[in-house]
Scaffold this motif. Structure first.
Motif, mmCIF file in Angstrom:
data_model
loop_
_atom_site.group_PDB
_atom_site.id
_atom_site.type_symbol
_atom_site.label_atom_id
_atom_site.label_comp_id
_atom_site.label_asym_id
_atom_site.label_seq_id
_atom_site.Cartn_x
_atom_site.Cartn_y
_atom_site.Cartn_z
ATOM 1 N N LYS A 139 0.770 -1.195 -0.043
ATOM 2 C CA LYS A 139 -0.109 0.024 0.073
ATOM 3 C C LYS A 139 0.848 1.167 0.054
ATOM 4 C CE LYS A 139 -3.452 -2.511 2.640
ATOM 5 N NZ LYS A 139 -4.241 -2.460 3.930
ATOM 6 N N ARG A 140 0.113 2.353 -0.447
ATOM 7 C CA ARG A 140 1.192 3.597 -0.568
ATOM 8 C C ARG A 140 0.315 4.998 -0.479
ATOM 9 N NH1 ARG A 140 2.006 -0.290 -3.705
ATOM 10 N NH2 ARG A 140 4.021 -1.167 -4.138
ATOM 11 N N CYS A 141 0.863 5.647 0.550
ATOM 12 C CA CYS A 141 0.142 7.088 0.532
ATOM 13 C C CYS A 141 1.308 7.918 0.418
ATOM 14 C CB CYS A 141 0.297 7.020 2.082
ATOM 15 S SG CYS A 141 -0.666 8.654 2.832
ATOM 16 N N LEU A 142 0.326 9.016 -0.450
ATOM 17 C CA LEU A 142 1.089 10.270 -1.170
ATOM 18 C C LEU A 142 0.499 11.521 -0.404
ATOM 19 C CD1 LEU A 142 3.049 11.702 -2.898
ATOM 20 C CD2 LEU A 142 1.292 11.308 -4.802
ATOM 21 N N ALA A 143 1.304 12.613 -0.188
ATOM 22 C CA ALA A 143 0.889 13.713 0.259
ATOM 23 C C ALA A 143 1.095 14.537 -0.949
ATOM 24 C CB ALA A 143 1.703 14.161 1.396
ATOM 25 N N VAL A 144 -0.230 15.398 -1.142
ATOM 26 C CA VAL A 144 -0.147 16.319 -2.261
ATOM 27 C C VAL A 144 -0.554 17.669 -1.698
ATOM 28 C CG1 VAL A 144 -0.540 14.538 -4.276
ATOM 29 C CG2 VAL A 144 -2.516 15.754 -2.759
ATOM 30 N N THR A 231 5.239 16.354 -9.586
ATOM 31 C CA THR A 231 3.861 15.924 -8.951
ATOM 32 C C THR A 231 3.359 14.835 -9.595
ATOM 33 O OG1 THR A 231 3.819 18.365 -7.865
ATOM 34 C CG2 THR A 231 1.902 16.665 -7.522
ATOM 35 N N LEU A 232 2.989 15.196 -10.828
ATOM 36 C CA LEU A 232 2.076 14.208 -11.579
ATOM 37 C C LEU A 232 3.132 12.841 -11.722
ATOM 38 C CD1 LEU A 232 -0.216 13.514 -13.296
ATOM 39 C CD2 LEU A 232 0.991 14.717 -15.334
ATOM 40 N N ALA A 233 4.307 12.736 -11.611
ATOM 41 C CA ALA A 233 5.117 11.712 -11.680
ATOM 42 C C ALA A 233 5.083 10.942 -10.467
ATOM 43 C CB ALA A 233 6.570 12.106 -12.116
ATOM 44 N N LEU A 234 4.949 11.710 -9.240
ATOM 45 C CA LEU A 234 4.581 10.951 -8.214
ATOM 46 C C LEU A 234 3.253 10.212 -7.914
ATOM 47 C CD1 LEU A 234 6.391 13.733 -5.645
ATOM 48 C CD2 LEU A 234 6.949 11.214 -5.933
ATOM 49 N N ILE A 235 2.253 10.878 -8.630
ATOM 50 C CA ILE A 235 0.816 10.360 -8.684
ATOM 51 C C ILE A 235 0.706 9.315 -9.321
ATOM 52 C CG2 ILE A 235 -1.578 11.004 -9.320
ATOM 53 C CD1 ILE A 235 -1.102 13.831 -8.304
ATOM 54 N N HIS A 236 1.234 9.356 -10.652
ATOM 55 C CA HIS A 236 1.261 8.143 -11.495
ATOM 56 C C HIS A 236 2.393 7.155 -11.292
ATOM 57 C CE1 HIS A 236 -1.156 10.510 -14.758
ATOM 58 N NE2 HIS A 236 -1.729 10.246 -13.831
ATOM 59 N N GLY A 237 3.601 7.434 -10.729
ATOM 60 C CA GLY A 237 4.568 6.413 -10.578
ATOM 61 C C GLY A 237 4.070 5.601 -9.303
ATOM 62 N N GLY A 238 3.674 6.578 -8.402
ATOM 63 C CA GLY A 238 3.414 5.979 -6.970
ATOM 64 C C GLY A 238 2.126 5.283 -6.804
ATOM 65 N N GLN A 239 1.303 5.365 -7.681
ATOM 66 C CA GLN A 239 -0.111 4.439 -7.768
ATOM 67 C C GLN A 239 -0.733 4.537 -6.298
ATOM 68 O OE1 GLN A 239 0.326 0.770 -9.242
ATOM 69 N NE2 GLN A 239 0.808 1.149 -11.335
ATOM 70 N N PRO A 240 -0.760 5.823 -5.699
ATOM 71 C CA PRO A 240 -1.250 5.821 -4.299
ATOM 72 C C PRO A 240 -2.608 5.240 -4.133
ATOM 73 C CG PRO A 240 -1.487 7.974 -5.085
ATOM 74 C CD PRO A 240 -0.447 6.979 -6.378
ATOM 75 N N ASP A 241 -2.544 4.579 -2.721
ATOM 76 C CA ASP A 241 -4.078 3.989 -2.324
ATOM 77 C C ASP A 241 -4.776 4.904 -1.694
ATOM 78 O OD1 ASP A 241 -4.025 0.986 -3.145
ATOM 79 O OD2 ASP A 241 -1.911 1.400 -2.122
ATOM 80 N N ALA A 242 -3.911 5.866 -1.084
ATOM 81 C CA ALA A 242 -4.544 7.052 -0.125
ATOM 82 C C ALA A 242 -3.745 8.568 -0.342
ATOM 83 C CB ALA A 242 -4.397 6.672 1.197
ATOM 84 N N CYS A 283 -8.015 4.575 -5.554
ATOM 85 C CA CYS A 283 -7.529 5.615 -4.818
ATOM 86 C C CYS A 283 -8.512 6.319 -3.951
ATOM 87 C CB CYS A 283 -6.495 6.698 -5.590
ATOM 88 S SG CYS A 283 -5.516 7.794 -4.622
ATOM 89 N N ARG A 284 -8.332 6.900 -2.725
ATOM 90 C CA ARG A 284 -9.033 7.855 -2.090
ATOM 91 C C ARG A 284 -8.425 8.938 -1.421
ATOM 92 N NH1 ARG A 284 -11.114 3.377 1.960
ATOM 93 N NH2 ARG A 284 -11.838 5.135 3.312
ATOM 94 N N VAL A 285 -8.969 9.793 -1.241
ATOM 95 C CA VAL A 285 -8.538 11.053 -0.153
ATOM 96 C C VAL A 285 -8.957 10.770 1.107
ATOM 97 C CG1 VAL A 285 -8.550 13.560 0.190
ATOM 98 C CG2 VAL A 285 -8.430 12.641 -2.260
ATOM 99 N N VAL A 286 -8.130 10.773 2.200
ATOM 100 C CA VAL A 286 -8.276 10.203 3.444
ATOM 101 C C VAL A 286 -8.302 11.330 4.405
ATOM 102 C CG1 VAL A 286 -7.833 7.822 2.867
ATOM 103 C CG2 VAL A 286 -6.103 9.356 4.034
#
Length: 333
Positions: A139-144, A231-242, A283-286
């Protein structure tokens, strides 16, 4: 490996935010932060002893870390005499600038003459693939963020600290110079060739145990015309769940862009989630992380309560009030 402890070089930083690299080391590795070295005109202060190179050396410092994060990551000529003096005294130098220490002939010559090392943290040292978008385990979580430098790294580090204290499997994944200096490893993402940025994030966050969380250090902002690509590279490469939304509510405009106002948290939520679901439809915003440093405690708590009412999401300043609410929000993902 960098020799510790550090003398943190603030140079002629024009404000506190310009010294965010040094501030990050001070906040997350205080045992490494022996002192700060400031030049005339410096307007940043870490609240640690002001030491010159000689005094810090005698106290045990062995690496001078350039803790300035200026626009463009450039090396200032005003710093050179001080940095050469440090090399002569026996220090290694470390920096996360785009302008590399090793490319400066005077610094390179001084380092060679005195047997010292130059560490350019913002220099990719691995070969990264082009992203393939294949779903990975774990699982992966990313701060934007609504802007740059609003607390994305602090959010991930604070969440990792809480998760590990609870016995959860969690790893902070550094993607910038400060995170790398704090943890000792990572990918300097904004220095990776554009075609390989998303692949570098996939490489950094490989498949893992189903209950393991990667806390990915966010960078830039989708709304910042200078830095949205990373930022977009992190979003697509990270495939965040949250996703965690990050904001600093007192800013009059985007960092370095006086003609651009910060977007609302609602706008950030809509845009970031739509882009994240291209790579991970689940993916969800939590939750929401708010940097309340500029607010007193009462105003900070009132603002957080208002954000929770507006968005229906838990909101906290994870560095000031703790990240427990954000970690709790991951339950069930």
């Amino acid at each position: 490996m960098l020799k510790t402890p550090y003398l943190l070089f603030l140079g002629d930083a024009p404000d506190q935010l310009a010294a965010k690299v040094a501030q990050g080391v001070r906040d997350w590795r205080p045992e490494f932060a022996l002192g700060q070295l400031r030049l005339p005109g410096c307007r940043a202060d870490l609240g640690i002893p002001d030491l010159d190179a000689e005094a810090a050396w005698n106290a045990g410092a062995r690496t001078l870390v350039i803790g300035v994060a200026n626009r463009g990551g450039v090396f200032s000529p005003a710093w050179k005499a001080c940095l050469i003096d440090a090399l002569v005294r026996g220090y290694d130098l470390a920096a996360g600038l785009h302008t590399l220490l090793r490319d400066d002939p005077d610094l390179s010559a001084a380092a060679a003459a005195h047997g010292r090392r130059l560490f350019d943290v913002r220099l990719p040292v691995d070969t990264y693939p082009i992203a393939d978008g294949v779903k990975r385990s774990g699982k992966r979580c990313l701060a934007v963020g609504t802007d740059c430098s609003v607390g994305k790294m602090y959010t991930a580090l604070a969440m990792e600290k809480v998760m590990r204290a609870r016995g959860m499997k969690a790893t902070f994944r550094a993607t910038g110079q400060t995170g790398i200096l704090v943890t000792g490893s990572g990918v300097p993402l904004d220095a990776v060739v554009a075609d390989f940025m998303a692949g570098a994030v996939e490489w950094l966050t490989p498949g893992n145990d189903p209950d393991h969380w990667d806390l990915i250090e966010g960078q830039g902002s989708l709304f910042h015309v200078s830095y949205s690509g990373v930022t977009l590279a992190l979003i697509h490469g990270g495939q965040p769940d949250a996703l965690i939304l990050c904001d600093e509510p007192t800013r009059p405009h985007m960092r370095g862009l006086p003609d651009y106002k910060l977007p609302s948290l609602e706008a950030l939520q809509d845009l970031a989630l739509s882009l994240a679901r291209i790579a991970n439809p689940s993916c969800r915003v939590v939750g929401v992380s708010v940097n309340t440093q500029a607010l007193d405690e009462a105003a900070a708590k009132a603002h957080l309560a208002a954000v929770e009412d507006r968005l229906g999401l838990p909101a906290t300043d994870p560095f000031r009030f703790g990240a427990e609410a954000l970690v709790d929000a991951l339950d069930g993902i």
